[in-house]
Design a protein around this motif. Structure first.
Motif, PDB file in Angstrom:
ATOM      1  N   CYS A  95       0.852  -1.194   0.000  1.00  0.00           N
ATOM      2  CA  CYS A  95       0.000   0.000   0.000  1.00  0.00           C
ATOM      3  C   CYS A  95       0.889   1.246   0.000  1.00  0.00           C
ATOM      4  O   CYS A  95       1.679   1.451   0.907  1.00  0.00           O
ATOM      5  CB  CYS A  95      -0.916   0.023   1.228  1.00  0.00           C
ATOM      6  SG  CYS A  95      -2.169  -1.243   1.218  1.00  0.00           S
ATOM      7  N   THR A  97      -0.447   4.511  -0.637  1.00  0.00           N
ATOM      8  CA  THR A  97      -1.188   5.708  -0.237  1.00  0.00           C
ATOM      9  C   THR A  97      -2.141   5.362   0.902  1.00  0.00           C
ATOM     10  O   THR A  97      -2.454   4.186   1.140  1.00  0.00           O
ATOM     11  CB  THR A  97      -2.009   6.272  -1.412  1.00  0.00           C
ATOM     12  OG1 THR A  97      -2.996   5.309  -1.782  1.00  0.00           O
ATOM     13  CG2 THR A  97      -1.129   6.610  -2.611  1.00  0.00           C
ATOM     14  N   LEU A  98      -2.605   6.391   1.558  1.00  0.00           N
ATOM     15  CA  LEU A  98      -3.572   6.186   2.642  1.00  0.00           C
ATOM     16  C   LEU A  98      -4.889   5.634   2.112  1.00  0.00           C
ATOM     17  O   LEU A  98      -5.558   4.858   2.789  1.00  0.00           O
ATOM     18  CB  LEU A  98      -3.817   7.507   3.381  1.00  0.00           C
ATOM     19  CG  LEU A  98      -2.655   7.995   4.244  1.00  0.00           C
ATOM     20  CD1 LEU A  98      -2.910   9.411   4.722  1.00  0.00           C
ATOM     21  CD2 LEU A  98      -2.438   7.064   5.422  1.00  0.00           C
ATOM     22  N   LYS A  99      -5.232   6.000   0.876  1.00  0.00           N
ATOM     23  CA  LYS A  99      -6.479   5.504   0.280  1.00  0.00           C
ATOM     24  C   LYS A  99      -6.396   3.999   0.034  1.00  0.00           C
ATOM     25  O   LYS A  99      -7.349   3.263   0.336  1.00  0.00           O
ATOM     26  CB  LYS A  99      -6.745   6.246  -1.025  1.00  0.00           C
ATOM     27  CG  LYS A  99      -8.119   6.026  -1.592  1.00  0.00           C
ATOM     28  CD  LYS A  99      -8.350   6.930  -2.794  1.00  0.00           C
ATOM     29  CE  LYS A  99      -9.764   6.818  -3.278  1.00  0.00           C
ATOM     30  NZ  LYS A  99     -10.052   7.726  -4.379  1.00  0.00           N
ATOM     31  N   GLU A 100      -5.268   3.533  -0.488  1.00  0.00           N
ATOM     32  CA  GLU A 100      -5.082   2.087  -0.692  1.00  0.00           C
ATOM     33  C   GLU A 100      -5.124   1.352   0.642  1.00  0.00           C
ATOM     34  O   GLU A 100      -5.720   0.288   0.757  1.00  0.00           O
ATOM     35  CB  GLU A 100      -3.730   1.807  -1.369  1.00  0.00           C
ATOM     36  CG  GLU A 100      -3.640   2.197  -2.806  1.00  0.00           C
ATOM     37  CD  GLU A 100      -2.242   1.971  -3.354  1.00  0.00           C
ATOM     38  OE1 GLU A 100      -1.481   1.145  -2.790  1.00  0.00           O
ATOM     39  OE2 GLU A 100      -1.895   2.620  -4.352  1.00  0.00           O
ATOM     40  N   TRP A 101      -4.462   1.943   1.648  1.00  0.00           N
ATOM     41  CA  TRP A 101      -4.435   1.324   2.969  1.00  0.00           C
ATOM     42  C   TRP A 101      -5.850   1.242   3.543  1.00  0.00           C
ATOM     43  O   TRP A 101      -6.223   0.236   4.140  1.00  0.00           O
ATOM     44  CB  TRP A 101      -3.527   2.109   3.922  1.00  0.00           C
ATOM     45  CG  TRP A 101      -3.451   1.497   5.274  1.00  0.00           C
ATOM     46  CD1 TRP A 101      -2.553   0.581   5.701  1.00  0.00           C
ATOM     47  CD2 TRP A 101      -4.344   1.728   6.378  1.00  0.00           C
ATOM     48  NE1 TRP A 101      -2.820   0.228   6.999  1.00  0.00           N
ATOM     49  CE2 TRP A 101      -3.909   0.908   7.439  1.00  0.00           C
ATOM     50  CE3 TRP A 101      -5.455   2.537   6.573  1.00  0.00           C
ATOM     51  CZ2 TRP A 101      -4.552   0.882   8.674  1.00  0.00           C
ATOM     52  CZ3 TRP A 101      -6.094   2.507   7.798  1.00  0.00           C
ATOM     53  CH2 TRP A 101      -5.648   1.690   8.827  1.00  0.00           C
ATOM     54  N   ALA A 102      -6.644   2.293   3.361  1.00  0.00           N
ATOM     55  CA  ALA A 102      -8.009   2.310   3.891  1.00  0.00           C
ATOM     56  C   ALA A 102      -8.863   1.218   3.244  1.00  0.00           C
ATOM     57  O   ALA A 102      -9.653   0.555   3.922  1.00  0.00           O
ATOM     58  CB  ALA A 102      -8.642   3.682   3.670  1.00  0.00           C
ATOM     59  N   ARG A 103      -8.703   1.020   1.939  1.00  0.00           N
ATOM     60  CA  ARG A 103      -9.449  -0.045   1.251  1.00  0.00           C
ATOM     61  C   ARG A 103      -9.060  -1.420   1.790  1.00  0.00           C
ATOM     62  O   ARG A 103      -9.919  -2.259   2.045  1.00  0.00           O
ATOM     63  CB  ARG A 103      -9.187  -0.001  -0.246  1.00  0.00           C
ATOM     64  CG  ARG A 103      -9.920   1.090  -0.956  1.00  0.00           C
ATOM     65  CD  ARG A 103      -9.787   0.914  -2.470  1.00  0.00           C
ATOM     66  NE  ARG A 103     -10.037   2.179  -3.115  1.00  0.00           N
ATOM     67  CZ  ARG A 103      -9.239   2.759  -4.004  1.00  0.00           C
ATOM     68  NH1 ARG A 103      -8.122   2.173  -4.361  1.00  0.00           N
ATOM     69  NH2 ARG A 103      -9.560   3.908  -4.530  1.00  0.00           N
ATOM     70  N   ASN A 105      -7.700  -2.066   4.702  1.00  0.00           N
ATOM     71  CA  ASN A 105      -8.134  -2.154   6.102  1.00  0.00           C
ATOM     72  C   ASN A 105      -9.613  -2.532   6.172  1.00  0.00           C
ATOM     73  O   ASN A 105     -10.023  -3.312   7.042  1.00  0.00           O
ATOM     74  CB  ASN A 105      -7.879  -0.834   6.817  1.00  0.00           C
ATOM     75  CG  ASN A 105      -8.150  -0.914   8.288  1.00  0.00           C
ATOM     76  OD1 ASN A 105      -7.730  -1.858   8.959  1.00  0.00           O
ATOM     77  ND2 ASN A 105      -8.875   0.061   8.808  1.00  0.00           N
ATOM     78  N   TYR A 106     -10.427  -2.013   5.267  1.00  0.00           N
ATOM     79  CA  TYR A 106     -11.849  -2.341   5.204  1.00  0.00           C
ATOM     80  C   TYR A 106     -12.045  -3.838   4.962  1.00  0.00           C
ATOM     81  O   TYR A 106     -12.843  -4.494   5.623  1.00  0.00           O
ATOM     82  CB  TYR A 106     -12.488  -1.509   4.087  1.00  0.00           C
ATOM     83  CG  TYR A 106     -13.962  -1.725   3.889  1.00  0.00           C
ATOM     84  CD1 TYR A 106     -14.893  -1.201   4.786  1.00  0.00           C
ATOM     85  CD2 TYR A 106     -14.435  -2.446   2.796  1.00  0.00           C
ATOM     86  CE1 TYR A 106     -16.251  -1.392   4.601  1.00  0.00           C
ATOM     87  CE2 TYR A 106     -15.790  -2.628   2.601  1.00  0.00           C
ATOM     88  CZ  TYR A 106     -16.686  -2.100   3.504  1.00  0.00           C
ATOM     89  OH  TYR A 106     -18.030  -2.298   3.312  1.00  0.00           O
ATOM     90  N   LYS A 137       1.306   7.890   7.156  1.00  0.00           N
ATOM     91  CA  LYS A 137       0.986   9.237   7.641  1.00  0.00           C
ATOM     92  C   LYS A 137       2.230  10.112   7.696  1.00  0.00           C
ATOM     93  O   LYS A 137       2.200  11.278   7.304  1.00  0.00           O
ATOM     94  CB  LYS A 137       0.336   9.155   9.022  1.00  0.00           C
ATOM     95  CG  LYS A 137      -1.107   8.719   8.989  1.00  0.00           C
ATOM     96  CD  LYS A 137      -1.685   8.708  10.389  1.00  0.00           C
ATOM     97  CE  LYS A 137      -3.152   8.339  10.394  1.00  0.00           C
ATOM     98  NZ  LYS A 137      -3.705   8.296  11.754  1.00  0.00           N
TER      99      LYS A 137
END
Length: 148
Positions: A95, A97-103, A105-106, A137
């Protein structure tokens, strides 16, 4: 001794686990007899020798001889193998980016809620997710500060 109870609802989101999202493709793995034997012994099965391993998309069918000489056969989740943890760790570390990480993590939250993970594996993956979030971060903050 006792694990935390899994939270399950009647409605399950379709296609939200690591296999259904094509992030991990365990049916393409070659699972050796020793790897299967180690995984089953870790789960508490008394395995003398592996007879046959048949990989399916979401689970693996393993036939084996137990210590008493009986032939046993059952379906097992790929999540019992150490290779599953390695693949999940690779996903987390890729991952960028934070967006990739958030996906991811979901999807991982769904995995932990609906599938049984060995306690050590679940704790390790949680820790890696949190650590990688901190790294992302800090990286994002450094990028922002570079422009000023």
């Amino acid at each position: 001794m006792f694990g935390k109870p899994r939270k399950t609802n009647q409605y399950r989101r379709k296609g939200r686990n690591l296999i259904a999202t094509n992030k991990i493709k365990p049916e393409q793995w070659y699972i050796s007899n020793t790897e299967a034997k180690e995984a089953l012994k870790a789960k508490g099965y008394d395995v003398k020798q592996i007879k046959k391993i048949h990989s399916l998309k979401h689970q693996v069918c393993i036939s084996y001889w137990d210590a008493k000489g009986n032939i046993c056969s059952s379906f097992f989740s790929y999540r019992i193998f150490a290779r599953w943890q390695e693949e999940a760790q690779k996903l987390i570390y890729t991952c960028q980016t934070l967006k990739e990480w958030a996906r991811l993590n979901y999807v991982m939250k769904y995995e932990f809620a609906y599938y049984h993970y060995p306690r050590e594996m679940e704790d390790a993956l949680h820790a890696i997710l949190e650590n990688h979030l901190c790294v992302l971060k800090v990286t994002a903050l450094q990028v922002v500060l570079q422009y000023f």
